[in-house]
Design an enzyme around this catalytic site. Structure first.
Site, PDB file in Angstrom:
ATOM      1  N   ASP A 199       0.860  -1.175   0.000  1.00 13.50           N
ATOM      2  CA  ASP A 199       0.000   0.000   0.000  1.00 13.50           C
ATOM      3  C   ASP A 199       0.903   1.233   0.000  1.00 13.50           C
ATOM      4  OD1 ASP A 199      -2.318   1.665   0.463  1.00 13.50           O
ATOM      5  OD2 ASP A 199      -1.726   1.733   2.571  1.00 13.50           O
ATOM      6  N   ASP A 239      -0.248   5.124   1.123  1.00  9.80           N
ATOM      7  CA  ASP A 239      -0.511   6.043   2.240  1.00  9.80           C
ATOM      8  C   ASP A 239      -0.625   5.279   3.554  1.00  9.80           C
ATOM      9  OD1 ASP A 239      -1.085   8.612   0.652  1.00  9.80           O
ATOM     10  OD2 ASP A 239      -2.417   7.151  -0.276  1.00  9.80           O
ATOM     11  N   ASP A 258      -6.093  14.275  12.189  1.00 10.68           N
ATOM     12  CA  ASP A 258      -6.467  12.920  12.608  1.00 10.68           C
ATOM     13  C   ASP A 258      -7.840  12.521  12.090  1.00 10.68           C
ATOM     14  OD1 ASP A 258      -7.728  14.716  14.295  1.00 10.68           O
ATOM     15  OD2 ASP A 258      -7.498  13.481  16.087  1.00 10.68           O
ATOM     16  N   ASP A 297      -1.610  -0.756   5.974  1.00  9.41           N
ATOM     17  CA  ASP A 297      -1.976  -0.302   7.320  1.00  9.41           C
ATOM     18  C   ASP A 297      -3.478  -0.292   7.569  1.00  9.41           C
ATOM     19  OD1 ASP A 297      -2.807   3.065   7.377  1.00  9.41           O
ATOM     20  OD2 ASP A 297      -2.311   2.039   5.520  1.00  9.41           O
TER      21      ASP A 297
END
Length: 220
Positions: free
Chosen positions: A13, A15, A44, A168
């Site tokens: 991946d 990002d 966030d 992630d």
């Protein structure tokens, strides 16, 4: 637990896995929100929406707007983001070494547009490590649909036992599971330990260097 001594290809991946792009993405999000008279969102909050591609991101951050023509907003976002792709975006510490220390072929599979993915990797000096670079518009479907991985395996004449997916987020782990390949979830990106536990990848890496160790052990 998946064990295999014939790993041939690692799919990464972008990002939250190779690069920390949340600040540039947030700036472009808030540019669009400003154009629509909305207050800015914190980093966030924007990061929590990442992983499903630009159209999904724009719709999420403009959720207050009803009956809006999101095509216009997406176009506005892409035009702004294209000018600021790497203003603040950087590889995570240790990523260059990690890519250098993985001998297998590597492919980039992002839900971000292919042209943006390529430009980011080129600018940051990471494209040299990848045999192919794919984005969310490279195939008829995007993560977590397994089609991209199926197409990649077909291109490289590989079976699912030969492939590892590293990412992630939920889409990264789910696309790997849906395609039946080994999954490595990284903890230094945008997902918490709790979220990664819920996603249940085959392996977890707290740092980029741990990715190398996991892949090495898979081939032992």
């Amino acid at each position: 637990m998946v064990l295999n001594n014939n790993i041939k290809l690692i799919i990464f991946d972008l990002d939250g896995t190779l690069v920390d792009s949340q600040y540039d993405l947030t700036d472009s999000v808030n540019y669009v929100r400003h154009e629509y008279g909305l207050s800015p969102l914190p980093v966030d909050k924007v990061a929590s929406y990442l992983g499903s591609g630009i159209t999904a991101l724009v719709k999420a951050v403009l959720a207050e707007l009803k009956n809006e023509n999101f095509d216009v907003a997406v176009k506005m976002f892409k035009e702004n983001y294209a000018e600021h792709l790497t203003d603040k975006t950087l590889p995570y510490k240790g990523i260059t070494e990690t890519l250098s220390n993985i001998p297998q072929q590597k492919v980039l599979l992002s839900n971000k547009d292919e042209k943006f993915s390529k430009q980011i990797l080129n600018t940051l000096g990471l494209s040299q490590y990848f045999t192919e670079i794919y984005g969310g518009d490279s195939f008829k479907e995007k993560k977590p649909n397994p089609l991209p991985i199926y197409e990649i395996m077909k291109k490289f004449s590989l079976n699912k036992e030969n492939v590892v997916m590293v990412g992630d987020g939920a889409n990264d782990i789910m696309v790997g599971k849906n395609a039946g390949v080994t999954t490595i979830g990284v903890l230094y990106g945008y997902s918490s330990q709790e979220k990664l536990n819920d996603l249940a990848p085959n392996y977890q890496a707290k740092s980029p260097n741990e990715i190398v160790s996991i892949i090495k052990n898979l081939n032992n």
